[in-house]
Design an enzyme around this catalytic site. Structure first.
Site, PDB file in Angstrom:
ATOM      1  N   GLU A  54     -17.216 -15.646   8.257  1.00  0.00           N
ATOM      2  CA  GLU A  54     -16.424 -14.721   8.826  1.00  0.00           C
ATOM      3  C   GLU A  54     -16.041 -14.810  10.254  1.00  0.00           C
ATOM      4  O   GLU A  54     -14.821 -14.676  10.712  1.00  0.00           O
ATOM      5  CB  GLU A  54     -16.888 -13.189   8.525  1.00  0.00           C
ATOM      6  CG  GLU A  54     -17.181 -12.577   7.240  1.00  0.00           C
ATOM      7  CD  GLU A  54     -15.895 -12.668   6.395  1.00  0.00           C
ATOM      8  OE1 GLU A  54     -14.876 -12.670   7.275  1.00  0.00           O
ATOM      9  OE2 GLU A  54     -15.980 -12.709   5.285  1.00  0.00           O
ATOM     10  N   CYS A 210       0.403 -11.595  -1.515  1.00  0.00           N
ATOM     11  CA  CYS A 210       1.016 -10.809  -0.463  1.00  0.00           C
ATOM     12  C   CYS A 210       1.380 -11.403   0.814  1.00  0.00           C
ATOM     13  O   CYS A 210       0.739 -10.944   1.760  1.00  0.00           O
ATOM     14  CB  CYS A 210       0.604  -9.520  -0.444  1.00  0.00           C
ATOM     15  SG  CYS A 210       1.593  -8.168   0.277  1.00  0.00           S
ATOM     16  N   CYS A 217       5.850 -11.093  -5.173  1.00  0.00           N
ATOM     17  CA  CYS A 217       5.821  -9.746  -5.975  1.00  0.00           C
ATOM     18  C   CYS A 217       5.456  -9.956  -7.174  1.00  0.00           C
ATOM     19  O   CYS A 217       4.716  -9.208  -7.995  1.00  0.00           O
ATOM     20  CB  CYS A 217       6.967  -8.811  -5.306  1.00  0.00           C
ATOM     21  SG  CYS A 217       6.867  -8.360  -3.797  1.00  0.00           S
ATOM     22  N   CYS A 220       2.232 -10.152  -8.450  1.00  0.00           N
ATOM     23  CA  CYS A 220       1.159  -9.278  -8.003  1.00  0.00           C
ATOM     24  C   CYS A 220       0.492  -8.602  -8.956  1.00  0.00           C
ATOM     25  O   CYS A 220       1.128  -7.675  -9.483  1.00  0.00           O
ATOM     26  CB  CYS A 220       1.770  -8.661  -6.689  1.00  0.00           C
ATOM     27  SG  CYS A 220       0.573  -7.404  -6.077  1.00  0.00           S
ATOM     28  N   CYS A 226       2.951  -0.516  -5.697  1.00  0.00           N
ATOM     29  CA  CYS A 226       3.486  -0.916  -4.573  1.00  0.00           C
ATOM     30  C   CYS A 226       4.867  -0.343  -4.017  1.00  0.00           C
ATOM     31  O   CYS A 226       5.875  -0.391  -4.736  1.00  0.00           O
ATOM     32  CB  CYS A 226       3.713  -2.511  -4.485  1.00  0.00           C
ATOM     33  SG  CYS A 226       4.265  -3.010  -2.828  1.00  0.00           S
TER      34      CYS A 226
HETATM   35 FE1  SF4 Z   1       2.483  -7.396  -1.580  1.00  0.00          FE
HETATM   36 FE2  SF4 Z   1       3.576  -5.045  -2.806  1.00  0.00          FE
HETATM   37 FE3  SF4 Z   1       4.713  -7.356  -3.101  1.00  0.00          FE
HETATM   38 FE4  SF4 Z   1       2.233  -7.137  -4.250  1.00  0.00          FE
HETATM   39  S1  SF4 Z   1       4.068  -6.350  -4.880  1.00  0.00           S
HETATM   40  S2  SF4 Z   1       2.977  -8.722  -3.204  1.00  0.00           S
HETATM   41  S3  SF4 Z   1       1.472  -5.647  -2.639  1.00  0.00           S
HETATM   42  S4  SF4 Z   1       4.536  -6.605  -1.360  1.00  0.00           S
END
Ligand code: SF4
Length: 435
Positions: A54, A210, A217, A220, A226
């Site tokens: 970390e 992200c 997206c 994701c 989102c």
């Molecule tokens: Fe990021 Fe939302 Fe796109 Fe997922 S959907 S990558 S959380 S902006």
């Protein structure tokens, strides 16, 4: 803050946890500290292994850290081994990783655990933060959740970005008020049975999906939750020409968006914005449809880095036999690049002409060596630029061949002659290696 900026429904919290953990289980990167955290049976060794990772990962990319981490853990596999090392050894291994005080502070804290806590790492995030120098809220939360399974959230740069996008938080994400909300949200979201994996999943999502500039997206795992993505899709909806008015317009419905992404009223609540909402973007900086989800997060304008110039001289001694040697001196034990070695250097006033720079450096070397140094003997080599986080530094590089060993006054600074190979193995900064 308004509900649209929070995770207030238990069902949604559960769905986000499940989706993120499932994605993490199948997509996580294979990293050495993850293997140690999963397989090391000794809890203190496990916490130490996570702690080192970390600290190294603060401000430094994963790809760069891996090699340093492996060498560090091989050399100092335990707190006790690190506590017994010299600062010079720590600086040598850290050389090139940047932000050099991190290594020094890590070692100081390890010494404290060994000498004052009988080698036992504090067992909660609160105690880690309270008792260990250099361990802030984020690092404490990461160690406690990953090593001990404490259900505590973490907020780092990746988490800030993901949460601000998930919940359309457009107020300054570096402000204490917004950060406090993000910590609350991280603590609500963190999975109770797998907190370490959940926190790593959230950070991994920020690092690999992200991302700051080109988020993926469509890949994701939490895209259905989102709000920034919904906002982007709504912005391209042909039936809603002016998205700033979406709250009012969608009150009576938007057929294509509502059918694709949920009830119209959700859009109205999420995007209408409230004049004095502390988490909405300021009215002066409305949604920019060309940016899409990267409208979030927002930060106050960064301060311009300070401009600095430094004259530095490579003193080279060519003996009759053997490789050429170079004189290096040690920097003071506090301040920028504390305790690292460098070629003799002198900070310069801005706007100084080349001739004056050369004279100032010659004066400096004269005082240091107690020998005459003619300004004309300094050969101009060129300029090297290095960007520190807050300083735009230019090194004006000169060289000076010397026939015999020069000695410096040790009261001014420790010094030594090194070959090129020894130079690269010494505790020198990346900036000096560029020189
Ligand atoms: Fe990021 Fe939302 Fe796109 Fe997922 S959907 S990558 S959380 S902006």
């Amino acid at each position: 803050p308004a509900q649209r900026h929070l995770f207030s429904e238990a069902a949604e919290v559960g769905a986000v946890r499940g989706a993120l953990l499932a994605w993490y289980d199948s997509c996580k990167r294979d990293l050495p500290w993850r293997a140690l955290a999963a397989n090391e049976p000794d809890v203190d060794r496990r916490a130490y292994a996570v702690w080192v990772s970390e600290i190294m990962l603060q401000q430094t990319q994963v790809a760069t850290v891996i090699d340093y981490y492996n060498r560090w853990m091989q050399k100092w596999p335990t707190l006790q081994a690190l506590a017994a090392a010299s600062l010079e050894e720590v600086n040598e291994l850290w050389a090139g990783l940047g932000y050099y005080s991190r290594g020094k502070r890590l070692q100081e804290a390890a010494r404290k655990v060994v000498s004052e806590l009988a080698g036992r790492m504090p067992r909660t995030a609160e105690e880690l933060q309270k008792l260990l120098p250099g361990v802030g809220r984020y690092t404490a939360g990461a160690i406690a959740s990953i090593s001990y399974g404490q259900a505590t959230g973490v907020v780092d740069g990746n988490v800030i970005r993901v949460l601000c996008r998930l919940r359309c938080i457009g107020a300054d994400s570096s402000s204490p008020a917004v950060l406090a909300r993000l910590w609350d949200m991280a603590n609500v979201l963190v999975d109770r049975s797998r907190p370490g994996d959940f926190n790593q999943a959230l950070m991994e999502l920020g690092a690999t999906v992200c991302m700051p500039k080109a988020p993926l997206c469509e890949e994701c795992p939490v895209k259905q939750h989102c709000h920034a993505r919904r906002r982007r899709l709504l912005g391209s909806c042909p039936t809603v020409p002016d998205v700033e008015d979406c709250g009012k317009q969608l009150a009576w419905g938007c057929p294509c968006c509502s059918s694709a992404y949920g009830p119209t009223v959700t859009f109205a609540l999420v995007f209408a914005g409230v004049g004095d909402c502390p988490l909405c973007p300021p009215a002066t900086e409305p949604w920019d449809s060309s940016l899409g989800v990267t409208n979030f997060p927002r930060k106050a304008a960064k301060k311009q880095p300070r401009v600095a110039r430094t004259a530095t001289c490579v003193l080279e001694h060519r003996g009759r036999r053997g490789a050429p040697r170079f004189l290096i001196v040690q920097r003071p034990s506090s301040g920028l690049l504390a305790g690292l070695w460098e070629f003799p250097s002198l900070p310069l006033a801005l706007g100084l002409q080349e001739e004056k720079q050369r004279e100032a450096l010659a004066d400096h070397l004269r005082a240091w060596t107690g020998r005459p140094v003619a300004a004309g003997g300094l050969q101009y080599v060129g300029e090297v630029i290095h960007i520190f986080s807050h300083i735009h530094q230019t090194y004006v590089v000169y060289s000076l061949p010397v026939d015999e060993d020069v000695t410096l006054d040790p009261a001014l600074s420790p010094w030594r002659w090194v070959t090129e190979e020894e130079f690269h193995a010494s505790a020198v900064s990346t900036a000096m290696k560029k020189v």
